[in-house]
Design a protein around this motif. Sequence first.
Motif, PDB file in Angstrom:
ATOM      1  N   GLN A 298     153.312 -40.354  70.730  1.00 20.99           N
ATOM      2  CA  GLN A 298     152.696 -41.653  70.423  1.00 20.99           C
ATOM      3  C   GLN A 298     153.226 -42.212  69.100  1.00 20.99           C
ATOM      4  O   GLN A 298     153.410 -41.473  68.130  1.00 20.99           O
ATOM      5  CB  GLN A 298     151.178 -41.469  70.344  1.00 20.99           C
ATOM      6  N   CYS A 299     153.455 -43.509  69.075  1.00 19.69           N
ATOM      7  CA  CYS A 299     153.879 -44.200  67.854  1.00 19.69           C
ATOM      8  C   CYS A 299     152.772 -44.089  66.799  1.00 19.69           C
ATOM      9  O   CYS A 299     151.590 -44.037  67.137  1.00 19.69           O
ATOM     10  CB  CYS A 299     154.149 -45.671  68.180  1.00 19.69           C
ATOM     11  N   SER A 300     153.156 -44.051  65.546  1.00 18.73           N
ATOM     12  CA  SER A 300     152.143 -43.944  64.491  1.00 18.73           C
ATOM     13  C   SER A 300     151.423 -45.262  64.242  1.00 18.73           C
ATOM     14  O   SER A 300     150.420 -45.299  63.530  1.00 18.73           O
ATOM     15  CB  SER A 300     152.789 -43.459  63.186  1.00 18.73           C
ATOM     16  N   HIS A 301     151.903 -46.351  64.841  1.00 18.37           N
ATOM     17  CA  HIS A 301     151.260 -47.656  64.642  1.00 18.37           C
ATOM     18  C   HIS A 301     150.614 -48.215  65.900  1.00 18.37           C
ATOM     19  O   HIS A 301     149.737 -49.071  65.814  1.00 18.37           O
ATOM     20  CB  HIS A 301     152.282 -48.683  64.138  1.00 18.37           C
ATOM     21  N   TYR A 302     151.096 -47.776  67.063  1.00 19.93           N
ATOM     22  CA  TYR A 302     150.620 -48.357  68.328  1.00 19.93           C
ATOM     23  C   TYR A 302     150.300 -47.240  69.320  1.00 19.93           C
ATOM     24  O   TYR A 302     150.827 -46.122  69.192  1.00 19.93           O
ATOM     25  CB  TYR A 302     151.689 -49.286  68.921  1.00 19.93           C
ATOM     26  N   PRO A 303     149.477 -47.541  70.334  1.00 15.29           N
ATOM     27  CA  PRO A 303     149.086 -46.464  71.252  1.00 15.29           C
ATOM     28  C   PRO A 303     150.130 -46.106  72.305  1.00 15.29           C
ATOM     29  O   PRO A 303     149.896 -45.240  73.125  1.00 15.29           O
ATOM     30  CB  PRO A 303     147.805 -47.019  71.913  1.00 15.29           C
ATOM     31  N   HIS A 304     151.284 -46.774  72.300  1.00 17.74           N
ATOM     32  CA  HIS A 304     152.305 -46.397  73.279  1.00 17.74           C
ATOM     33  C   HIS A 304     153.160 -45.239  72.734  1.00 17.74           C
ATOM     34  O   HIS A 304     152.968 -44.778  71.600  1.00 17.74           O
ATOM     35  CB  HIS A 304     153.163 -47.605  73.674  1.00 17.74           C
ATOM     36  N   TYR A 305     154.098 -44.798  73.571  1.00 19.28           N
ATOM     37  CA  TYR A 305     154.836 -43.566  73.263  1.00 19.28           C
ATOM     38  C   TYR A 305     156.308 -43.879  72.977  1.00 19.28           C
ATOM     39  O   TYR A 305     156.889 -44.773  73.601  1.00 19.28           O
ATOM     40  CB  TYR A 305     154.775 -42.610  74.463  1.00 19.28           C
ATOM     41  N   HIS A 306     156.894 -43.096  72.068  1.00 19.01           N
ATOM     42  CA  HIS A 306     158.328 -43.187  71.823  1.00 19.01           C
ATOM     43  C   HIS A 306     159.020 -41.998  72.468  1.00 19.01           C
ATOM     44  O   HIS A 306     158.650 -40.841  72.214  1.00 19.01           O
ATOM     45  CB  HIS A 306     158.631 -43.181  70.323  1.00 19.01           C
ATOM     46  N   VAL A 307     160.041 -42.283  73.287  1.00 15.26           N
ATOM     47  CA  VAL A 307     160.851 -41.222  73.860  1.00 15.26           C
ATOM     48  C   VAL A 307     161.559 -40.481  72.726  1.00 15.26           C
ATOM     49  O   VAL A 307     162.062 -41.103  71.789  1.00 15.26           O
ATOM     50  CB  VAL A 307     161.893 -41.819  74.838  1.00 15.26           C
TER      51      VAL A 307
ATOM     52  N   PRO B  69     160.614 -53.038  73.319  1.00 18.26           N
ATOM     53  CA  PRO B  69     160.890 -52.366  72.039  1.00 18.26           C
ATOM     54  C   PRO B  69     159.701 -52.483  71.090  1.00 18.26           C
ATOM     55  O   PRO B  69     158.994 -53.485  71.075  1.00 18.26           O
ATOM     56  CB  PRO B  69     162.109 -53.138  71.505  1.00 18.26           C
ATOM     57  N   CYS B  70     159.502 -51.422  70.290  1.00 21.74           N
ATOM     58  CA  CYS B  70     158.310 -51.362  69.434  1.00 21.74           C
ATOM     59  C   CYS B  70     158.551 -52.108  68.119  1.00 21.74           C
ATOM     60  O   CYS B  70     159.647 -52.060  67.547  1.00 21.74           O
ATOM     61  CB  CYS B  70     157.979 -49.902  69.147  1.00 21.74           C
ATOM     62  N   ALA B  71     157.491 -52.739  67.622  1.00 19.89           N
ATOM     63  CA  ALA B  71     157.579 -53.483  66.368  1.00 19.89           C
ATOM     64  C   ALA B  71     157.724 -52.565  65.163  1.00 19.89           C
ATOM     65  O   ALA B  71     158.023 -53.023  64.061  1.00 19.89           O
ATOM     66  CB  ALA B  71     156.341 -54.359  66.218  1.00 19.89           C
ATOM     67  N   CYS B  72     157.513 -51.255  65.341  1.00 15.33           N
ATOM     68  CA  CYS B  72     157.650 -50.328  64.207  1.00 15.33           C
ATOM     69  C   CYS B  72     159.107 -50.124  63.826  1.00 15.33           C
ATOM     70  O   CYS B  72     159.404 -49.512  62.803  1.00 15.33           O
ATOM     71  CB  CYS B  72     156.992 -48.983  64.515  1.00 15.33           C
ATOM     72  N   GLU B  73     160.013 -50.593  64.667  1.00 15.94           N
ATOM     73  CA  GLU B  73     161.453 -50.576  64.399  1.00 15.94           C
ATOM     74  C   GLU B  73     162.064 -49.186  64.353  1.00 15.94           C
ATOM     75  O   GLU B  73     163.111 -48.977  63.743  1.00 15.94           O
ATOM     76  CB  GLU B  73     161.773 -51.350  63.112  1.00 15.94           C
ATOM     77  N   ARG B  74     161.408 -48.217  64.989  1.00 15.36           N
ATOM     78  CA  ARG B  74     162.049 -46.899  65.093  1.00 15.36           C
ATOM     79  C   ARG B  74     163.277 -46.968  65.996  1.00 15.36           C
ATOM     80  O   ARG B  74     164.189 -46.172  65.861  1.00 15.36           O
ATOM     81  CB  ARG B  74     161.073 -45.875  65.665  1.00 15.36           C
ATOM     82  N   GLY B  75     163.268 -47.875  66.941  1.00 17.81           N
ATOM     83  CA  GLY B  75     164.415 -48.031  67.822  1.00 17.81           C
ATOM     84  C   GLY B  75     164.414 -47.101  69.012  1.00 17.81           C
ATOM     85  O   GLY B  75     165.309 -47.164  69.850  1.00 17.81           O
TER      86      GLY B  75
HETATM   87 ZN   LIG Z   1     156.612 -47.600  67.350  1.00 17.79          ZN
END
Ligand SMILES: [Zn+2]
Length: 254
Positions: A72-81, A132-138
């Motif tokens: 899970q992203c540290s800012h949003y409830p979705h997941y980062h591969v 794409p997530c706004a946290c910019e992890r990419g």
């Molecule tokens: Zn994110």
Amino acid sequence: MPDYLLTYPSNAAALAAFIADDPKLGPHFPLKGIWTGGEILLDDVRTLCAEVFRTEIVDWYNAHESGPLAIQCSHYPHYHVQSEIILIEILSRENIPCKPNELGRVVATPLYNFATPLIRYDMNDHAMVGEPCACERGLPVLTRVVGRSRNLFRFPDGTSLQPNFRTRTFAEHLKPRQWQVAQTGPLEIEVRLVASNAKIKMDTEGMTAYIQKLLRSDLTVKYRFMSEIPLSPGGKHEDYLCELTDTDDIESSP
Ligand SMILES: [Zn+2]
């Protein structure tokens, strides 16, 4: 008193429900963090745990075969591969990569599993691709991981979905100690219940109306009372189980 809880979502939900119902414990039992994995995490469990434990759940998607797939992203409830260690493809029935907001099969290629390499291994799970997530992890985004094919309900018109009933609706209508919802026919649902108290009057009509409104109005809903609900072969509780065979799909095809 522990500060952190690391467990399956079903365990976290059961603990939260137990604490919320016990006047001696009170509705609030603050934790610093909850980390879940190994099962499908439903939105309802997030809400319940946030109310009772006063902290947000952090979930991860992992499997014995591959190790961690997404966190899970540290800012949003979705997941980062976790692309540094694994290549994940989300594919449609036609094996075409899914676009954002499409649900597909998870096909994984772990990059560091040299002893028993897996190449484009079908995890038999489904997930939804995200923007794409706004946290910019990419890192690629999965908005939902909806578990194994056996947890998805399939209907004669070709649609399939991950049911997501509110635990509170069960509590209001049926007050069960434990529950499971199974698809037993193309248009038939069986609600399995372990009753918490034999004297409680259950509102099965109200529950049926809720299920038909949430899923489909033409569903037949049956109720079965059990002394316990068996765990899956992997030792996990499954809230939703599709027991259709491939023959059911063929017979129900238009
Ligand atoms: Zn994110």
